[in-house]
Design a protein around this motif. Structure first.
Motif, PDB file in Angstrom:
ATOM      1  N   ARG A 146       0.742  -1.120  -0.040  1.00  0.00           N
ATOM      2  CA  ARG A 146      -0.073  -0.118   0.099  1.00  0.00           C
ATOM      3  C   ARG A 146       0.764   1.168   0.017  1.00  0.00           C
ATOM      4  NH1 ARG A 146      -4.750   0.952   4.496  1.00  0.00           N
ATOM      5  NH2 ARG A 146      -5.828   2.833   3.307  1.00  0.00           N
ATOM      6  N   GLY A 147       0.712   2.184  -0.929  1.00  0.00           N
ATOM      7  CA  GLY A 147       1.172   3.384  -1.063  1.00  0.00           C
ATOM      8  C   GLY A 147       2.429   3.417  -1.679  1.00  0.00           C
ATOM      9  N   SER A 209       4.956   7.764   1.235  1.00  0.00           N
ATOM     10  CA  SER A 209       4.212   6.506   1.238  1.00  0.00           C
ATOM     11  C   SER A 209       3.484   6.051   2.400  1.00  0.00           C
ATOM     12  CB  SER A 209       4.976   5.080   0.620  1.00  0.00           C
ATOM     13  OG  SER A 209       5.416   5.634  -0.831  1.00  0.00           O
ATOM     14  N   TRP A 211       2.128   7.829   4.601  1.00  0.00           N
ATOM     15  CA  TRP A 211       1.004   8.558   5.024  1.00  0.00           C
ATOM     16  C   TRP A 211      -0.158   7.988   4.731  1.00  0.00           C
ATOM     17  CZ3 TRP A 211       0.650  12.866   8.027  1.00  0.00           C
ATOM     18  CH2 TRP A 211       1.787  13.570   8.244  1.00  0.00           C
ATOM     19  N   SER A 212      -0.256   6.788   3.868  1.00  0.00           N
ATOM     20  CA  SER A 212      -1.304   6.189   3.576  1.00  0.00           C
ATOM     21  C   SER A 212      -1.850   5.260   4.449  1.00  0.00           C
ATOM     22  CB  SER A 212      -1.128   5.413   2.012  1.00  0.00           C
ATOM     23  OG  SER A 212       0.207   4.450   2.317  1.00  0.00           O
ATOM     24  N   TYR A 213      -0.985   4.736   5.371  1.00  0.00           N
ATOM     25  CA  TYR A 213      -1.038   3.867   6.421  1.00  0.00           C
ATOM     26  C   TYR A 213      -1.908   4.497   7.695  1.00  0.00           C
ATOM     27  CZ  TYR A 213       1.561   0.714   3.890  1.00  0.00           C
ATOM     28  OH  TYR A 213       2.291  -0.099   2.981  1.00  0.00           O
ATOM     29  N   HIS A 215      -4.860   5.385   7.236  1.00  0.00           N
ATOM     30  CA  HIS A 215      -6.135   4.792   6.988  1.00  0.00           C
ATOM     31  C   HIS A 215      -6.319   3.424   7.428  1.00  0.00           C
ATOM     32  CE1 HIS A 215      -6.813   8.763   4.971  1.00  0.00           C
ATOM     33  NE2 HIS A 215      -5.961   8.334   4.221  1.00  0.00           N
TER      34      HIS A 215
END
Length: 292
Positions: A146-147, A209, A211-213, A215
């Protein structure tokens, strides 16, 4: 006769403008606080301060400051986002009083088109390298995270080269400057913020990348598509990352840590997952090569 001139200073940023004003021959300037960086807010401010014939305004000659002077009274509707199809349609409706303005506008417009075409050509070549090059298997496998889409995966591989040259993920973290500073005095030892030494681009890329975690974990959309048909071992490693990294972010924020500090910690752990996936693919590649 009393001098009614007022000197207005504007510290212009993208979103806000800090305002200060001083009266002629009346001492130091005084702050009027901040206003939004919009034509309406600026007009309202100037009317509040005084007559336009009595105002002398200065501001920094940067991209945000100059935008106030060169605006020509033209501003896109608030509902139109910059560089969308509607924004381009609005730009095409603009009319200019002087021929020189029209030529300048056309040259700016042409330059934007040239830059966009250049970006397309570079992206096409990057995609070709990501799908058909010696590094393609690692680039494709990293996108299961992810990301980490194609450009991010390419950036990491281009900067690091062979990931298995690092004996452990901690060595890769240190290479990116994402490990804590250590201080010692006698028998005492404590840790501070990250070192920020080493490869700046890797650190920046993996932090973006991370920052996407923020969520909650979810396998859908572009991530699901990127994982289709990819290396099964890479997918197994990637599936562990969202839950663990999201919990780490939430744990730190819940304890009162700033979000930027929590994301830095997530970036450090994310780089560990990157190392594990890349090394797994590289080892498989090495094993498949014929012995010399």
């Amino acid at each position: 006769m009393q001098n009614t001139t007022k000197f207005v200073g504007l510290d212009v940023s993208k979103e806000m403008i800090a305002v200060a004003v001083a009266d002629a021959d009346r001492g130091a300037a005084r702050s009027l606080g901040n206003i939004e960086n919009t034509p309406e807010a600026i007009r309202k401010l100037m009317k509040k301060i005084g007559e336009h014939t009595d105002l002398e305004v200065c501001y920094e000659a940067g991209p945000t400051g100059y935008g106030i002077y060169l605006r020509n009274g033209l501003s896109a509707p608030q509902s139109v986002r910059n560089w969308t199809t509607k924004h381009r349609q609005w730009l095409n409706t603009l009319k200019w009083e002087r021929h020189a303005q029209q030529i300048t506008f056309q040259e700016y417009w042409h330059q934007i088109d040239e830059i966009q075409e250049r970006i397309k050509r570079l992206e096409q070549e990057m995609h070709a390298q990501a799908t058909d090059s010696p590094h393609a298997p690692v680039i494709q496998a990293l996108q299961t995270l992810r990301g980490v889409a194609e450009v991010t995966a390419i950036s990491l591989v281009a900067e690091v080269g062979k990931f298995s040259r690092f004996r452990s993920p901690k060595q890769l973290m240190a290479y990116a400057g994402l490990v804590p500073r250590e201080y010692s005095s006698g028998s005492s030892r404590w840790q501070g913020g990250i070192t920020k030494t080493g490869n700046t681009h890797v650190r920046f890329t993996v932090t973006e990348s991370a920052w996407s975690y923020r969520h909650k974990p979810a396998l859908k959309g572009a991530l699901r598509k990127r994982q289709e048909g990819k290396n099964p071992q890479a997918q197994m490693i990637a599936w562990k990352a969202p839950d663990r990294l999201h919990r780490e972010y939430f744990r730190m924020v819940s304890r009162g840590k700033e979000s930027s500090m929590a994301v830095t910690a997530v970036a450090r752990e994310l780089l560990g997952f990157v190392w594990a996936i890349a090394c797994q693919v590289e080892q498989a590649q090495d094993a498949s090569r014929p012995a010399v």
